[in-house]
Motif scaffolding. Structure first.
Motif, short mmCIF file in Angstrom:
data_model
loop_
_atom_site.label_atom_id
_atom_site.label_comp_id
_atom_site.label_asym_id
_atom_site.label_seq_id
_atom_site.Cartn_x
_atom_site.Cartn_y
_atom_site.Cartn_z
N GLY A 49 0.81 -1.22 0.00
CA GLY A 49 0.00 0.00 0.00
C GLY A 49 0.83 1.26 0.00
N LEU A 50 2.00 1.19 -0.59
CA LEU A 50 2.91 2.34 -0.61
C LEU A 50 2.82 3.15 -1.89
N LEU A 51 1.93 2.76 -2.81
CA LEU A 51 1.81 3.47 -4.08
C LEU A 51 0.46 4.15 -4.20
N GLU A 52 0.49 5.30 -4.86
CA GLU A 52 -0.74 6.01 -5.21
C GLU A 52 -1.38 5.28 -6.39
N PRO A 53 -2.65 5.56 -6.71
CA PRO A 53 -3.26 4.96 -7.91
C PRO A 53 -2.52 5.31 -9.20
N THR A 54 -1.78 6.43 -9.19
CA THR A 54 -1.02 6.83 -10.38
C THR A 54 0.25 6.01 -10.55
N GLY A 55 0.62 5.22 -9.55
CA GLY A 55 1.84 4.41 -9.62
C GLY A 55 3.02 5.07 -8.94
N LEU A 56 2.85 6.33 -8.50
CA LEU A 56 3.93 7.02 -7.79
C LEU A 56 3.87 6.68 -6.30
N PRO A 57 5.00 6.75 -5.62
CA PRO A 57 4.99 6.45 -4.18
C PRO A 57 4.12 7.43 -3.41
N LYS A 58 3.46 6.92 -2.35
CA LYS A 58 2.66 7.79 -1.50
C LYS A 58 3.61 8.71 -0.74
N SER A 59 3.14 9.88 -0.49
CA SER A 59 3.98 10.87 0.18
C SER A 59 3.35 11.26 1.51
N ASP A 60 4.04 10.99 2.59
CA ASP A 60 3.61 11.45 3.90
C ASP A 60 4.47 12.65 4.26
N ASP A 61 4.18 13.75 3.61
CA ASP A 61 5.00 14.94 3.75
C ASP A 61 4.49 15.79 4.92
N THR A 62 5.29 15.89 5.97
CA THR A 62 4.87 16.65 7.15
C THR A 62 4.83 18.15 6.85
N ILE A 63 5.61 18.61 5.91
CA ILE A 63 5.62 20.03 5.58
C ILE A 63 4.26 20.45 5.03
N ILE A 64 3.74 19.67 4.10
CA ILE A 64 2.44 20.00 3.52
C ILE A 64 1.34 19.87 4.58
N GLU A 65 1.46 18.88 5.44
CA GLU A 65 0.46 18.72 6.51
C GLU A 65 0.45 19.95 7.42
N LYS A 66 1.62 20.48 7.75
CA LYS A 66 1.69 21.68 8.59
C LYS A 66 1.09 22.88 7.88
N TRP A 67 1.38 23.01 6.60
CA TRP A 67 0.84 24.13 5.83
C TRP A 67 -0.68 24.02 5.72
N GLN A 68 -1.19 22.81 5.53
CA GLN A 68 -2.63 22.63 5.44
C GLN A 68 -3.31 22.95 6.77
N THR A 69 -2.67 22.58 7.87
CA THR A 69 -3.21 22.92 9.19
C THR A 69 -3.22 24.43 9.39
N ARG A 70 -2.13 25.08 9.03
CA ARG A 70 -2.05 26.53 9.15
C ARG A 70 -3.10 27.21 8.27
N LEU A 71 -3.30 26.69 7.08
CA LEU A 71 -4.31 27.24 6.17
C LEU A 71 -5.70 27.11 6.77
N TYR A 72 -5.99 25.94 7.32
CA TYR A 72 -7.30 25.73 7.95
C TYR A 72 -7.53 26.71 9.10
N LEU A 73 -6.52 26.86 9.95
CA LEU A 73 -6.64 27.77 11.10
C LEU A 73 -6.82 29.21 10.66
N LEU A 74 -6.04 29.63 9.67
CA LEU A 74 -6.16 31.01 9.17
C LEU A 74 -7.55 31.27 8.58
N GLU A 75 -8.02 30.35 7.76
CA GLU A 75 -9.34 30.53 7.16
C GLU A 75 -10.43 30.56 8.23
N TYR A 76 -10.27 29.73 9.26
CA TYR A 76 -11.22 29.72 10.37
C TYR A 76 -11.21 31.06 11.11
N ARG A 77 -10.02 31.58 11.39
CA ARG A 77 -9.91 32.85 12.10
C ARG A 77 -10.46 34.01 11.27
#
Length: 174
Positions: free
Chosen positions: A103-131
């Motif tokens: 289960g390490l591949l995306e449907p496109t055949g590329l490896p899945k990415s557990d990128d913490t940087i993007i997760e942090k940015w998405q969290t920050r985006l959610y909080l900013l939009e909420y505020r």
């Protein structure tokens, strides 16, 4: 991404960091933008831009920047993966079935990415939009009419209830 662009991006980032330390945030922000556009995978340049916009209390601009950063960073990451696959086709083919089973591949055949940087940015985006959505509206100070009559200037004296003020309290029986 060529090695030359990565080096140029790091040099621009270092120069921007020096400007920021010197207190010239506007010039530093511009150099961070150049650094991030030269190498979209330079997460440090994106982060410093976000910090400067946060310090400037420019929430709407920070939201736009975070959305752009997520899109550009993911695009750059995907291109790097595809380039690696082209260069290392034999390695990728020999381990593809195992990666798919695990289960390490995306449907496109590329490896899945557990990128913490993007997760942090998405969290920050959610909080900013909420505020932004739930921010209190600033009240404009309204001028009250000033009444210059002498009656309203001095408050009326309070009347004491004579019954409660003069009666002694009864003693408790034991």
């Amino acid at each position: 991404m060529s090695r030359r662009k990565q080096i140029r991006s790091k040099e621009q980032f270092a120069a921007a960091l020096e400007l920021e330390r010197a207190g010239d945030n506007a010039a530093a922000l511009k150099l961070y933008q150049k650094s991030a556009m030269t190498d979209p995978a330079n997460s440090h340049a994106w982060n410093r831009q976000m910090v400067l916009l946060r310090k400037a209390k420019s929430k709407e601009a920070e939201v736009k920047l975070i959305k752009l950063a997520i899109a550009e960073y993911q695009k750059s990451h995907k291109i790097k993966q595809q380039d690696w696959l082209k260069e290392n086709r034999a390695k990728a083919d020999s381990t593809r079935e195992l990666a798919r089973v695990l289960g390490l591949l995306e449907p496109t055949g590329l490896p899945k990415s557990d990128d913490t940087i993007i997760e942090k940015w998405q969290t920050r985006l959610y909080l900013l939009e909420y505020r932004i959505k739930n921010a209190r509206k600033k009240k404009t100070p309204s001028k009250k009419p000033v009444n210059k009559s002498p009656k309203s200037a001095t408050p009326a004296p309070k009347k004491l209830n004579q019954n409660t003020a003069t009666k002694p309290k009864p003693a408790k029986k034991q």
